[in-house]
Design a protein around this motif. Structure first.
Motif, mmCIF file in Angstrom:
data_model
loop_
_atom_site.group_PDB
_atom_site.id
_atom_site.type_symbol
_atom_site.label_atom_id
_atom_site.label_comp_id
_atom_site.label_asym_id
_atom_site.label_seq_id
_atom_site.Cartn_x
_atom_site.Cartn_y
_atom_site.Cartn_z
ATOM 1 N N UNK A 107 72.092 61.842 20.570
ATOM 2 C CA UNK A 107 71.799 61.255 22.054
ATOM 3 C C UNK A 107 72.661 62.785 23.114
ATOM 4 N N UNK A 108 71.760 62.194 24.021
ATOM 5 C CA UNK A 108 72.936 63.052 25.272
ATOM 6 C C UNK A 108 72.482 61.976 26.637
ATOM 7 N N UNK A 109 73.643 62.368 27.715
ATOM 8 C CA UNK A 109 73.893 61.665 28.295
ATOM 9 C C UNK A 109 74.251 63.058 29.633
ATOM 10 N N UNK A 110 73.319 62.826 30.422
ATOM 11 C CA UNK A 110 73.066 64.201 31.590
ATOM 12 C C UNK A 110 74.271 64.011 32.218
ATOM 13 N N UNK A 111 74.664 64.773 33.059
ATOM 14 C CA UNK A 111 75.406 64.690 34.519
ATOM 15 C C UNK A 111 75.055 64.070 35.772
ATOM 16 N N UNK A 112 73.672 64.172 35.479
ATOM 17 C CA UNK A 112 72.737 63.278 36.720
ATOM 18 C C UNK A 112 71.772 62.434 36.595
ATOM 19 N N UNK A 113 72.464 61.485 35.280
ATOM 20 C CA UNK A 113 71.802 60.881 33.931
ATOM 21 C C UNK A 113 70.301 61.354 33.616
ATOM 22 N N UNK A 114 69.303 62.338 34.514
ATOM 23 C CA UNK A 114 68.149 62.424 34.386
ATOM 24 C C UNK A 114 67.671 61.160 34.404
ATOM 25 N N UNK A 115 67.131 60.388 34.966
ATOM 26 C CA UNK A 115 66.012 59.344 34.550
ATOM 27 C C UNK A 115 64.816 59.339 34.780
ATOM 28 N N UNK A 116 63.840 58.770 34.242
ATOM 29 C CA UNK A 116 62.386 59.404 34.980
ATOM 30 C C UNK A 116 62.293 58.509 36.285
ATOM 31 N N UNK A 117 61.747 58.714 37.174
ATOM 32 C CA UNK A 117 61.977 58.449 38.777
ATOM 33 C C UNK A 117 60.754 57.065 39.035
ATOM 34 N N UNK A 118 59.666 57.447 37.811
ATOM 35 C CA UNK A 118 58.316 56.973 38.257
ATOM 36 C C UNK A 118 59.036 56.273 36.921
ATOM 37 N N UNK A 120 60.637 52.440 35.250
ATOM 38 C CA UNK A 120 61.652 51.511 35.303
ATOM 39 C C UNK A 120 63.087 51.784 34.757
ATOM 40 N N UNK A 121 63.550 50.656 34.370
ATOM 41 C CA UNK A 121 64.576 51.603 33.831
ATOM 42 C C UNK A 121 64.338 50.867 32.345
ATOM 43 N N UNK A 122 63.909 49.760 31.747
ATOM 44 C CA UNK A 122 63.833 49.110 30.869
ATOM 45 C C UNK A 122 62.431 50.679 30.165
ATOM 46 N N UNK A 123 61.763 50.914 30.862
ATOM 47 C CA UNK A 123 60.661 51.946 30.362
ATOM 48 C C UNK A 123 61.333 53.420 29.649
ATOM 49 N N UNK A 124 62.129 54.066 31.297
ATOM 50 C CA UNK A 124 63.164 55.029 30.696
ATOM 51 C C UNK A 124 64.140 54.773 29.485
ATOM 52 N N UNK A 125 65.160 54.006 29.045
ATOM 53 C CA UNK A 125 65.908 53.597 28.049
ATOM 54 C C UNK A 125 64.858 53.104 26.732
ATOM 55 N N UNK A 126 63.867 52.911 26.913
ATOM 56 C CA UNK A 126 63.008 52.893 25.729
ATOM 57 C C UNK A 126 61.625 53.368 25.396
ATOM 58 N N UNK A 127 62.403 54.914 26.111
ATOM 59 C CA UNK A 127 61.187 55.669 26.265
ATOM 60 C C UNK A 127 61.367 57.116 24.463
ATOM 61 N N UNK A 128 61.994 56.758 24.194
ATOM 62 C CA UNK A 128 62.571 57.314 22.741
ATOM 63 C C UNK A 128 61.687 56.634 21.789
ATOM 64 N N UNK A 129 61.759 55.399 21.895
ATOM 65 C CA UNK A 129 61.033 54.206 21.053
ATOM 66 C C UNK A 129 60.071 53.762 20.407
ATOM 67 N N UNK A 130 59.391 54.121 22.074
ATOM 68 C CA UNK A 130 58.035 54.509 22.368
ATOM 69 C C UNK A 130 57.438 55.692 21.833
ATOM 70 N N UNK A 172 72.214 53.078 32.543
ATOM 71 C CA UNK A 172 71.246 53.421 32.011
ATOM 72 C C UNK A 172 71.300 54.769 31.230
ATOM 73 N N UNK A 173 71.498 55.778 31.924
ATOM 74 C CA UNK A 173 71.483 56.706 30.577
ATOM 75 C C UNK A 173 72.172 56.871 29.514
ATOM 76 N N UNK A 174 73.329 56.038 29.454
ATOM 77 C CA UNK A 174 73.591 55.762 27.960
ATOM 78 C C UNK A 174 72.867 54.681 27.139
#
Length: 273
Positions: A107-118, A120-130, A172-174
């Motif tokens: 897993x990687x925690x990027x410097x600026x978070x690198x969350x998908x802006x479009x 939700x937090x749940x969708x971001x965190x669960x992206x790999x599982x989906x 959230x990135x973590x």
């Protein structure tokens, strides 16, 4: 979880000799890694071992290749030479299927978070599982909610990244990085741009991840106090090579003039700025 990365594989030399020199307790072994960007050699035959279950802090001046090292490990960059072993197997020699399977463990925690802006937090965190499991949506949401609790973001599932503070976005990135239960977590400047209180929160989370999940961690940072707090071992990357490594006490008490200048933040010394 990084199994969705799609990078081309470059030919590399036979790895048998180097593989035999790797201890069983080494999770990641880097041998003679060379990376050239433009006309500049960023990493110059860099070698290091990262031991299983330990937290290693990689320090150095800006532009000295710390983030390049992390990106090479997950094949976001293709090196010009060298080898990167994960549990004794050379990542740079893997075909795409084997690479994807291996990167699921990192897993990687990027410097600026690198969350998908479009998303939700749940969708971001669960992206790999989906994308990479057969878990049902309800199961994924349950897993995401439990992971958000670990990073003190319970109840933030429906928030968008823009609705969170910088510190919350880092957490959230973590959460996204650990949701897939990786064996290794790479942190790229996890406390940059955060106030001292939030920095301390992030540092404690890094330590908690190691204790709770027994993960192996690599933390790239400029933050001296953060490195002292979280690391079992500190390494100094300078001009493309590891020039010092040791326990936090040994590192900060090193007689190497480059280390002393860096630790003191002095403009006088062998480092010319």
């Amino acid at each position: 979880m990084l199994g969705f990365l799609n990078k081309s594989k470059k030919n590399n030399k036979d790895s048998k000799e180097s593989k035999e020199s790797i201890d069983d307790n080494v999770k990641i072994a880097i041998r003679d890694l060379t990376v050239i960007l433009g006309n500049r050699k960023i990493l110059d035959k860099t070698s290091l071992d990262i031991h299983t279950g330990k937290t290693v802090a990689v320090m150095g001046l800006s532009g000295m290749g710390k983030s390049t090292l992390l990106r090479s490990i997950i094949r976001l960059l293709e090196p010009e030479g060298g080898q990167i072993f994960f549990e004794g197997k050379d990542i740079l020699q893997m075909n795409q299927h084997k690479l994807d399977e291996t990167l699921k463990n990192i897993g990687m925690v990027f410097q600026k978070g690198a969350l998908f802006d479009s998303m939700t937090i749940a969708e971001n965190v669960g992206f790999g599982l989906k994308e990479h499991t057969t878990m049902k949506p309800k199961e994924i949401l349950e897993k995401v909610s439990k992971t958000l609790e670990i990073v003190d973001l319970a109840g933030r599932e429906d928030n968008m990244p823009s609705e969170l503070s910088g510190g919350m976005q880092k957490r959230a990135s973590l959460a996204r990085a650990i949701c897939y239960n990786p064996e290794v977590v790479l942190y790229d400047e996890p406390t940059t741009g955060l106030d001292p209180i939030i920095c301390n929160v992030i540092n404690k989370l890094i330590m908690d991840m190691q204790k709770r999940f027994k993960v192996t961690s690599v933390v790239v940072t400029h933050d001296l106090e953060s490195a002292r707090m979280v690391a079992d071992e500190i390494m100094m990357l300078h001009e493309g090579k590891i020039i010092e490594r040791g326990s936090p006490d040994n590192f900060f008490n090193s007689t190497n003039p480059i280390i002393q200048q860096f630790v003191k933040g002095s403009s006088e010394g062998p480092i010319k700025v």
